[in-house]
Design a protein around this motif. Structure first.
Motif, PDB file in Angstrom:
ATOM      1  N   TRP A 177       1.703  10.923  21.913  1.00 29.73           N
ATOM      2  CA  TRP A 177       2.129  11.620  22.972  1.00 29.73           C
ATOM      3  C   TRP A 177       3.580  11.149  23.398  1.00 29.73           C
ATOM      4  CZ3 TRP A 177       2.624   9.041  27.987  1.00 29.73           C
ATOM      5  CH2 TRP A 177       2.451   7.858  27.864  1.00 29.73           C
ATOM      6  N   LEU A 178       3.900  11.873  24.532  1.00 27.40           N
ATOM      7  CA  LEU A 178       5.181  11.543  25.016  1.00 27.40           C
ATOM      8  C   LEU A 178       5.481  12.085  26.608  1.00 27.40           C
ATOM      9  CD1 LEU A 178       7.386  14.457  24.884  1.00 27.40           C
ATOM     10  CD2 LEU A 178       6.675  14.013  22.650  1.00 27.40           C
ATOM     11  N   SER A 179       6.232  11.427  27.221  1.00 26.28           N
ATOM     12  CA  SER A 179       6.680  12.152  28.711  1.00 26.28           C
ATOM     13  C   SER A 179       8.088  11.704  28.901  1.00 26.28           C
ATOM     14  CB  SER A 179       5.627  11.547  29.760  1.00 26.28           C
ATOM     15  OG  SER A 179       5.916  10.063  29.947  1.00 26.28           O
ATOM     16  N   ARG A 180       8.641  12.034  30.123  1.00 28.95           N
ATOM     17  CA  ARG A 180       9.911  11.572  30.407  1.00 28.95           C
ATOM     18  C   ARG A 180      10.001  10.039  30.447  1.00 28.95           C
ATOM     19  NH1 ARG A 180      12.008  11.906  36.510  1.00 28.95           N
ATOM     20  NH2 ARG A 180      10.576   9.978  36.363  1.00 28.95           N
ATOM     21  N   ASP A 181       9.061   9.424  30.859  1.00 28.98           N
ATOM     22  CA  ASP A 181       9.055   8.089  30.931  1.00 28.98           C
ATOM     23  C   ASP A 181       8.663   7.162  29.971  1.00 28.98           C
ATOM     24  OD1 ASP A 181      10.290   8.389  33.898  1.00 28.98           O
ATOM     25  OD2 ASP A 181       8.375   8.825  34.608  1.00 28.98           O
ATOM     26  N   ASN A 182       7.737   7.934  28.994  1.00 27.87           N
ATOM     27  CA  ASN A 182       7.183   6.916  27.874  1.00 27.87           C
ATOM     28  C   ASN A 182       7.270   7.573  26.721  1.00 27.87           C
ATOM     29  OD1 ASN A 182       5.004   6.433  30.546  1.00 27.87           O
ATOM     30  ND2 ASN A 182       5.580   4.516  29.400  1.00 27.87           N
ATOM     31  N   TYR A 183       7.931   7.031  25.737  1.00 24.68           N
ATOM     32  CA  TYR A 183       7.988   7.464  24.318  1.00 24.68           C
ATOM     33  C   TYR A 183       8.626   8.738  24.183  1.00 24.68           C
ATOM     34  CZ  TYR A 183       4.414   3.600  24.894  1.00 24.68           C
ATOM     35  OH  TYR A 183       3.700   2.602  25.218  1.00 24.68           O
ATOM     36  N   ALA A 184       9.517   9.054  24.848  1.00 24.35           N
ATOM     37  CA  ALA A 184      10.092  10.449  24.700  1.00 24.35           C
ATOM     38  C   ALA A 184      11.105  10.569  23.847  1.00 24.35           C
ATOM     39  CB  ALA A 184      10.965  10.782  26.158  1.00 24.35           C
TER      40      ALA A 184
END
Length: 306
Positions: A211-218
């Motif tokens: 997974w990914l988000s702006r703040d994590n693992y992008a």
């Protein structure tokens, strides 16, 4: 380089010698896999089998968990996988007709050989190479648009063995990478830069989800470590087998997750940023799709498997 010529078995990283696609040694790989397994929040969404895994997954944003739950039963059928293999297979002899997916790989290879090509399939909308399905006799003629849609929120990505993506980010979207077939390695980076710190390396098999988000693992790079049939992977490489991995991707824009914050960076799945393999510099790319699922599934259904 011939796209059908026989090649020697693909090389693998030795201790003390870094190679494509991640530019790490075997010892560095071991350490990064350990870091990936211990990352907080967890890099992988799945059924927790220990208290530690449960706690690490508890830190994953609820929006991401909801996307993963909705995707958890998705699978490619056995006949879809086999039909894809037939369309990815290289020509047995120079000049022999090849399938639709191999044709697209060859076209993409001609346009850009800074990294081995992979195929992006829009689960809704159009693809750049939809017209090849009729031009090469896979489907009866129909109306096709000349360019694929940009920014499809849901895509299927097909990764030929030993092929990989550049290091890239995701325009502040929130999303998942769900493995449907084969095997995929994902390297996660601290930020978008050639020399960025590597946060961890993980392997996805069918049913597992990153997974990914702006703040994590992008920021990440995706690679299919399966048997490519020969040669050493890297810029200019084209595999010579039908082996592949497949992944299902969902990308939600900030306004679709109620998380918005203007810092001047890309906010849309219409455009992502990447690091060029040759110049090592950052640049944008429009997220056009190569093929539409509507076309691909019709082609697969018309493919004789025996």
């Amino acid at each position: 380089m011939s796209l059908t010529a026989a090649q020697t078995p693909a090389d693998h990283p030795e201790y003390g010698k870094a190679k494509y696609p991640f530019h790490i040694t075997k010892e560095e790989e071991r350490q990064l896999r350990l870091k990936g397994a211990e990352a907080v929040p967890s890099l992988v969404i799945g059924q927790a089998t220990s208290f530690d895994e449960y706690a690490r997954q508890l830190m994953i944003p609820p929006t991401v968990m909801d996307l993963a739950r909705k995707a958890e039963d998705l699978r490619l059928s056995a006949w879809e996988v086999e039909a894809m293999r037939k369309h990815l297979a290289p020509a047995a002899q120079p000049g022999d007709k090849v399938g639709l997916l191999r044709q697209i790989l060859v076209e993409k290879y001609k346009e850009d050989h800074t990294h081995p090509p992979y195929i992006r399939v829009a689960c809704s909308g159009r693809g750049d190479y939809d017209d090849l399905a009729t031009e090469h006799g896979h489907l009866h003629p129909g109306d096709h648009h000349p360019k694929g849609d940009i920014g499809s929120p849901v895509v299927l990505e097909i990764w030929p063995a030993q092929h990989y993506s550049p290091i890239h980010s995701h325009g502040h979207t929130t999303g998942i990478v769900f493995c449907l077939a084969g095997q995929l390695d994902v390297m996660v980076y601290e930020h978008l830069d050639w020399n960025a710190r590597k946060l961890g390396l993980l392997t996805l098999t069918p049913g597992q989800c990153a997974w990914l988000s702006r703040d994590n693992y992008a920021v990440h790079r995706v690679y299919c470590p399966m048997d490519g049939g020969g040669g050493t992977t890297g810029p200019g490489y084209m595999n010579s087998t039908a082996e592949f991995g497949a992944s299902f991707h969902v990308y939600l824009n900030p306004e679709e997750t109620a998380v918005q914050d203007d810092d001047g960076d890309s906010y849309s799945r219409d455009s992502f940023n990447y690091i060029d393999e040759e110049s090592k510099k950052r640049g944008p790319f429009a997220t056009e799709s190569d093929l539409s699922w509507n076309i691909l599934r019709r082609v697969l259904a018309n493919t004789p498997l025996t």
